[in-house]
Design an enzyme around this catalytic site. Structure first.
Site, PDB file in Angstrom:
ATOM      1  N   MET A  82      50.809  53.679  31.244  1.00 28.81           N
ATOM      2  CA  MET A  82      50.000  53.874  32.440  1.00 28.81           C
ATOM      3  C   MET A  82      49.775  52.508  33.089  1.00 28.81           C
ATOM      4  O   MET A  82      48.820  51.814  32.786  1.00 28.81           O
ATOM      5  CB  MET A  82      48.678  54.566  32.148  1.00 28.81           C
ATOM      6  CG  MET A  82      47.989  54.971  33.444  1.00 28.81           C
ATOM      7  SD  MET A  82      46.485  55.926  33.286  1.00 28.81           S
ATOM      8  CE  MET A  82      47.057  57.441  32.578  1.00 28.81           C
ATOM      9  N   HIS A  83      50.697  52.155  33.982  1.00 27.39           N
ATOM     10  CA  HIS A  83      50.598  50.881  34.686  1.00 27.39           C
ATOM     11  C   HIS A  83      49.715  51.048  35.916  1.00 27.39           C
ATOM     12  O   HIS A  83      49.074  52.086  36.106  1.00 27.39           O
ATOM     13  CB  HIS A  83      51.987  50.339  35.022  1.00 27.39           C
ATOM     14  CG  HIS A  83      52.847  51.291  35.782  1.00 27.39           C
ATOM     15  ND1 HIS A  83      52.775  51.433  37.137  1.00 27.39           N
ATOM     16  CD2 HIS A  83      53.789  52.175  35.355  1.00 27.39           C
ATOM     17  CE1 HIS A  83      53.646  52.346  37.540  1.00 27.39           C
ATOM     18  NE2 HIS A  83      54.269  52.810  36.474  1.00 27.39           N
ATOM     19  N   ALA A  84      49.652  50.046  36.759  1.00 22.38           N
ATOM     20  CA  ALA A  84      48.690  50.004  37.866  1.00 22.38           C
ATOM     21  C   ALA A  84      48.794  51.181  38.840  1.00 22.38           C
ATOM     22  O   ALA A  84      47.771  51.718  39.262  1.00 22.38           O
ATOM     23  CB  ALA A  84      48.825  48.691  38.625  1.00 22.38           C
TER      24      ALA A  84
ATOM     25  N   PRO B 148      49.994  54.532  38.546  1.00 18.23           N
ATOM     26  CA  PRO B 148      49.403  55.796  38.118  1.00 18.23           C
ATOM     27  C   PRO B 148      47.917  55.657  37.768  1.00 18.23           C
ATOM     28  O   PRO B 148      47.134  56.586  38.005  1.00 18.23           O
ATOM     29  CB  PRO B 148      50.233  56.209  36.912  1.00 18.23           C
ATOM     30  CG  PRO B 148      50.972  55.005  36.478  1.00 18.23           C
ATOM     31  CD  PRO B 148      51.103  54.131  37.674  1.00 18.23           C
ATOM     32  N   ALA B 149      47.525  54.514  37.244  1.00 20.30           N
ATOM     33  CA  ALA B 149      46.106  54.306  36.931  1.00 20.30           C
ATOM     34  C   ALA B 149      45.279  54.330  38.215  1.00 20.30           C
ATOM     35  O   ALA B 149      44.191  54.909  38.257  1.00 20.30           O
ATOM     36  CB  ALA B 149      45.918  52.986  36.187  1.00 20.30           C
TER      37      ALA B 149
END
Length: 88
Positions: free
Chosen positions: A14-16, A18-19
């Protein structure tokens, strides 16, 4: 209280992006929404808090929702995760 269990399937975790999408959805609700990974629990409305969990591919997270609009929030969050499974 409602809970959603989800296993991350994005190879990058969960990178920037989708976060940020998840946090952006969560801020629309009055309910208290938390993401739990292992022993850590963070505010799902905060991009920085989510990024601090360092959620990786195949990690299991629990999204815990509590409040007046929790059912609506749960439905929308579950829909986001199901429709964009490869991103989460």
């Amino acid at each position: 209280m409602s809970k959603i269990e989800h296993v991350i399937t994005n190879p990058d975790g969960m990178h920037a992006r989708p976060a940020g999408i998840l946090a952006g959805l969560c801020v629309k609700y009055k309910s208290d929404i938390k993401i739990i990974k292992g022993e850590k629990s963070v505010n799902a409305k905060s991009l920085l808090d989510i990024m601090g969990l360092c959620i990786k591919n195949e990690d299991k997270i629990i999204i815990e929702i509590s409040g007046d609009d929790e059912l609506k929030a749960k439905i929308e969050i579950q829909k986001l995760l199901n429709e964009n499974g490869d991103k989460f």
